[in-house]
Write a protein that holds these residues in place. Structure first.
Motif, mmCIF file in Angstrom:
data_model
loop_
_atom_site.group_PDB
_atom_site.id
_atom_site.type_symbol
_atom_site.label_atom_id
_atom_site.label_comp_id
_atom_site.label_asym_id
_atom_site.label_seq_id
_atom_site.Cartn_x
_atom_site.Cartn_y
_atom_site.Cartn_z
ATOM 1 N N PHE A 285 -1.782 -12.392 -5.581
ATOM 2 C CA PHE A 285 -2.603 -10.858 -6.042
ATOM 3 C C PHE A 285 -0.992 -10.236 -5.387
ATOM 4 N N LYS A 286 0.140 -10.230 -4.830
ATOM 5 C CA LYS A 286 0.788 -9.839 -4.740
ATOM 6 C C LYS A 286 1.833 -10.785 -3.440
ATOM 7 N N GLY B 220 -5.182 -6.884 -7.676
ATOM 8 C CA GLY B 220 -6.168 -7.683 -6.773
ATOM 9 C C GLY B 220 -6.201 -7.915 -5.890
ATOM 10 N N PHE C 33 2.736 3.457 -2.930
ATOM 11 C CA PHE C 33 1.383 3.166 -3.850
ATOM 12 C C PHE C 33 1.347 3.848 -5.357
ATOM 13 N N LEU C 34 2.063 3.484 -5.491
ATOM 14 C CA LEU C 34 2.515 4.542 -6.885
ATOM 15 C C LEU C 34 3.306 3.987 -7.882
ATOM 16 N N LEU D 8 -6.465 4.633 -1.979
ATOM 17 C CA LEU D 8 -5.692 4.082 -2.055
ATOM 18 C C LEU D 8 -5.820 3.125 -3.807
ATOM 19 N N ASP E 1 -15.381 -3.592 -2.764
ATOM 20 C CA ASP E 1 -14.827 -2.082 -1.869
ATOM 21 C C ASP E 1 -15.527 -0.774 -2.844
ATOM 22 N N GLU F 266 -10.672 -2.192 9.727
ATOM 23 C CA GLU F 266 -9.681 -3.040 9.523
ATOM 24 C C GLU F 266 -8.749 -1.926 8.461
ATOM 25 N N PHE F 267 -6.740 -1.632 8.940
ATOM 26 C CA PHE F 267 -6.634 -1.350 7.786
ATOM 27 C C PHE F 267 -5.414 -2.363 7.624
ATOM 28 N N LEU F 268 -5.519 -3.123 7.409
ATOM 29 C CA LEU F 268 -3.500 -4.295 7.485
ATOM 30 C C LEU F 268 -3.765 -4.155 6.000
ATOM 31 N N ALA F 269 -2.714 -4.874 5.430
ATOM 32 C CA ALA F 269 -3.055 -5.510 4.213
ATOM 33 C C ALA F 269 -1.839 -6.518 4.436
ATOM 34 N N GLU F 270 -2.271 -7.255 2.973
ATOM 35 C CA GLU F 270 -2.170 -8.655 2.958
ATOM 36 C C GLU F 270 -0.434 -8.544 3.551
ATOM 37 N N LYS G 56 -13.757 3.903 5.862
ATOM 38 C CA LYS G 56 -12.808 2.229 5.022
ATOM 39 C C LYS G 56 -13.045 2.301 4.177
ATOM 40 N N SER H 102 1.183 -1.362 -12.429
ATOM 41 C CA SER H 102 1.456 -3.013 -12.186
ATOM 42 C C SER H 102 0.502 -3.442 -13.210
ATOM 43 N N PHE I 249 -9.772 -4.515 -2.838
ATOM 44 C CA PHE I 249 -10.406 -3.226 -3.241
ATOM 45 C C PHE I 249 -11.712 -3.449 -4.360
ATOM 46 N N ASN J 85 -10.021 2.635 1.015
ATOM 47 C CA ASN J 85 -9.552 2.114 -0.831
ATOM 48 C C ASN J 85 -9.971 2.361 -1.339
HETATM 49 O O1 LIG Z 1 -9.552 -3.810 3.109
HETATM 50 C C1 LIG Z 1 -8.451 -4.112 2.943
HETATM 51 O O2 LIG Z 1 -8.666 -5.472 2.120
HETATM 52 C C2 LIG Z 1 -6.713 -3.982 2.665
HETATM 53 O O3 LIG Z 1 -6.289 -3.650 1.056
HETATM 54 C C3 LIG Z 1 -5.426 -2.996 1.083
HETATM 55 O O4 LIG Z 1 -4.697 -3.999 0.810
HETATM 56 P P1 LIG Z 1 -4.619 -5.227 0.242
HETATM 57 O O5 LIG Z 1 -5.828 -5.579 -0.736
HETATM 58 O O6 LIG Z 1 -4.083 -6.336 1.418
HETATM 59 O O7 LIG Z 1 -2.901 -4.927 -0.279
HETATM 60 P P2 LIG Z 1 -2.338 -3.836 -0.722
HETATM 61 O O8 LIG Z 1 -0.783 -4.132 -1.031
HETATM 62 O O9 LIG Z 1 -2.702 -3.286 -1.233
HETATM 63 O O10 LIG Z 1 -2.162 -4.178 -2.453
HETATM 64 C C4 LIG Z 1 -3.194 -4.595 -3.144
HETATM 65 C C5 LIG Z 1 -3.001 -4.428 -4.894
HETATM 66 O O11 LIG Z 1 -3.107 -3.564 -5.522
HETATM 67 C C6 LIG Z 1 -1.252 -3.494 -5.919
HETATM 68 N N1 LIG Z 1 -0.867 -2.289 -5.573
HETATM 69 C C7 LIG Z 1 -0.751 -1.913 -4.939
HETATM 70 C C8 LIG Z 1 0.543 -1.303 -4.539
HETATM 71 C C9 LIG Z 1 1.324 -0.348 -5.790
HETATM 72 O O12 LIG Z 1 1.744 0.341 -5.182
HETATM 73 N N2 LIG Z 1 0.446 -0.348 -6.515
HETATM 74 C C10 LIG Z 1 0.197 -2.162 -6.623
HETATM 75 O O13 LIG Z 1 -0.258 -2.819 -8.400
HETATM 76 C C11 LIG Z 1 -1.058 -5.099 -5.113
HETATM 77 O O14 LIG Z 1 -0.116 -5.407 -5.482
HETATM 78 C C12 LIG Z 1 -1.900 -5.764 -4.945
HETATM 79 O O15 LIG Z 1 -2.569 -5.986 -6.520
HETATM 80 C C13 LIG Z 1 -5.265 -1.935 1.719
HETATM 81 O O16 LIG Z 1 -3.511 -1.774 1.471
HETATM 82 C C14 LIG Z 1 -4.916 -2.131 3.479
HETATM 83 O O17 LIG Z 1 -4.818 -1.140 3.639
HETATM 84 C C15 LIG Z 1 -6.750 -2.820 3.411
HETATM 85 O O18 LIG Z 1 -7.215 -3.280 5.173
#
Ligand SMILES: O=C(O)[C@H]1O[C@H](OP(=O)(O)OP(=O)(O)OC[C@H]2O[C@@H](n3ccc(=O)[nH]c3=O)[C@H](O)[C@@H]2O)[C@H](O)[C@@H](O)[C@@H]1O
Ligand SMILES: NC(=O)C1=CN([C@@H]2O[C@H](COP(=O)(O)OP(=O)(O)OC[C@H]3O[C@@H](n4cnc5c(N)ncnc54)[C@H](O)[C@@H]3O)[C@@H](O)[C@H]2O)C=CC1
Length: 466
Positions: A339-340, A274, A266-267, A228, A281, A161-165, A221, A270, A278, A225
């Motif tokens: 965490f976001k 969290g 994703f740039l 990203l 994995d 699954e690739f969804l983000a919360e 998968k 922060s 991430f 991660n």
């Molecule tokens: O395997 C998973 O659990 C998921 O992990 C991430 O999703 P998620 O952790 O829910 O949220 P993200 O939007 O990826 O953010 C992760 C963390 O990175 C931080 N972030 C993200 C993007 C960015 O540009 N800068 C940054 O600091 C966010 O604030 C957050 O703390 C991936 O984006 C999903 O594709 C994946 O399915």
């Protein structure tokens, strides 16, 4: 044709994923099961706003499908027995004991599911790995099913699954791709892959449904991660350099992101990434690489975590340094704990680690988060085990709103990028703080000019003094 689906695990992935499948495939009956009675009760709460996961738009989807073809239950055996297809969507946290402690994924919940399916199943099943798993786990699941099962045929698929919360509903409704790994070399394997393709094809365009072999799917998968998280660590590494050279990380991110080979997403620099996945994995990837003797590969990826830990710590240290090298008994307001934004999930939230550093410097912390419950915040800090519970109770408080959290504080730290923070009456906040009134914006979300006009001393991650 799949008629009944069972999903084991009613968490952040199982709940939303099955809700969307149920919404899009009204002729398939879906039962989501979990050991956790409280969680199932919350999913079944008559008031859909009480479902256990906060995700924009999710309660509407649940309201539409629940009771029609979407059910939440604790009777796991019954749901397994009746289903043609079983998704395993249980947690796979980092191991906290034994071999691989602190690195490897703990697969005990996965194995328990496999053994339960083997014990209960009396008809052929397609078993789908939805959890994120180390590459080659499908082999282990197959071994358990084939050697302990009741002589029924099991086909194993990988469907990560690739969804983000925070964006789960739109990610599921309109995914970049759906990945399905299976044993394409056998007829039954092909049929199993096709059965799952047919489920997604209800709403996902065919060219976005990608089929691969099992190992490519499992490894993709972890790779996604890792890539990203690597981007976040890369921009965060540059943020520190920006701060001492007078560059501005947002300007750098924009400049490089306009290169179509790099891309703008994703740039955002922060206080650190969290979330539940991430870190776990990447640690898992590092462990796998080491277990194959690929030390250079392991070290390469481990650096993403090392940099992230550094980013969280240096944010806290910068607060201490700026507040004249002591925060002892000073009140620091935390805006945000999740965490976001747009989630109530706090797993591995950078706020927890920043709080730990500041509490160890004897600061007082007052937290406001629009979606995280008070009990969760105490649980997160106490789970660290590094600060005495009495000390936590004396020094950490959870406020009912942002104004209360900031009142009489020496500094405000922005830990989550909640949009409501920009709608506050910042003059009112300023008037009720000690002076100089500091703001440490760990998410780069506040309006700097406005705050400086009011009189705040404003620090943003990645912004150097000119
Ligand atoms: O395997 C998973 O659990 C998921 O992990 C991430 O999703 P998620 O952790 O829910 O949220 P993200 O939007 O990826 O953010 C992760 C963390 O990175 C931080 N972030 C993200 C993007 C960015 O540009 N800068 C940054 O600091 C966010 O604030 C957050 O703390 C991936 O984006 C999903 O594709 C994946 O399915
Ligand atoms: N949280 C996320 O955004 C994403 C998570 N993933 C992966 O999905 C998997 C699940 O993650 P989450 O949903 O976040 O975890 P979660 O912890 O929210 O949910 C897992 C659920 O499984 C239940 N469970 C565990 N063992 C069980 C058993 N034997 N029988 C019945 N129920 C059992 C638990 O009680 C829990 O409710 C993990 O592998 C994770 O890496 C993948 C993509 C996104």
């Amino acid at each position: 044709m799949i008629k009944k689906i069972c999903c084991i695990g009613a968490g952040y992935v199982g709940g939303p994923t099955m809700s969307i499948i149920a919404q899009k495939c009204p002729e398939i009956e879906i039962t989501v099961v979990d050991l956790n009675q409280k969680r199932i009760d919350q999913w079944n709460d008559a008031d859909v706003s009480n479902i256990p996961i906060y995700e924009p738009g999710l309660s509407n989807v649940v309201a539409e499908a629940r009771g029609r073809n979407l059910f939440f239950d604790t009777d796991i055996d019954k749901a397994i027995d009746e289903a043609d297809m079983i998704f395993i969507s249980v947690n796979t946290p980092t191991k906290t004991y034994g071999k691989g402690k602190g690195m490897a994924a703990d697969l005990k919940y996965i194995e328990l599911c496999a053994r339960q399916i083997a014990r209960v199943a009396t008809s052929d099943k397609i078993v789908v790995e939805k959890s994120t798993l180390p590459v080659r786990t499908a082999q282990a699941i197959k071994n358990i099913l084939d050697h302990t099962g009741n002589d029924v045929n099991f086909e194993i698929l990988s469907n990560p699954e690739f969804l983000a919360e925070g964006t789960a509903v739109s990610d599921l409704t309109n995914p970049d791709r759906v990945l399905i790994g299976g044993q394409q070399e056998t007829e039954k394997g092909k049929q199993a892959v096709q059965a799952l393709v047919d489920v997604y094809a209800h709403w996902v365009p065919k060219d976005k449904i990608l089929t691969t072999n099992l190992w490519s799917s499992e490894l993709s998968k972890l790779t996604a991660n890792a890539f990203l998280a690597q981007r976040v660590s890369s921009i965060n590494a540059m943020s520190e350099l920006c701060e001492i050279t007078g560059a501005d990380v947002d300007e750098v991110a924009k400049a490089i992101g306009m290169d179509s080979r790099i891309g703008p997403k994703f740039l955002k620099s922060s206080v650190g990434f969290g979330g539940s996945c991430f870190q776990k994995d990447i640690l898992n990837l590092v462990y796998i690489a080491k277990s194959y003797g690929l030390n250079e590969v392991a070290d390469y990826w481990e650096q993403v975590i090392i940099l992230n830990d550094h980013q969280k710590r240096r944010f806290a240290h910068n607060i201490v340094k700026t507040l004249y090298n002591t925060v002892s008994d000073k009140k620091i307001a935390f805006l945000g704990w999740a965490f976001k934004k747009d989630t109530n999930d706090t797993r591995e939230s950078p706020a927890i680690y920043v709080a730990e550093e500041l509490l160890s410097e004897q600061a007082k912390i007052s937290v406001w988060d629009p979606k995280v419950k008070e009990s969760q915040i105490y649980t997160d800090i106490n789970a660290l085990g590094s600060i005495e519970t009495d000390e936590v109770n004396n020094r950490l408080e959870v406020s009912g709103n942002a104004y209360e959290a900031c009142k009489d504080s020496h500094a405000i730290a922005i830990l989550t990028e909640w949009e409501e923070f920009n709608t506050y009456d910042w003059q009112r906040i300023y008037d009720n703080m000690h002076k100089p009134a500091f703001v440490f914006d760990g998410r780069g979300v506040l309006n700097k000019n406005k705050l400086q006009e009011i009189g705040f001393v404003y620090y943003r991650i990645g912004e150097g003094g000119v």
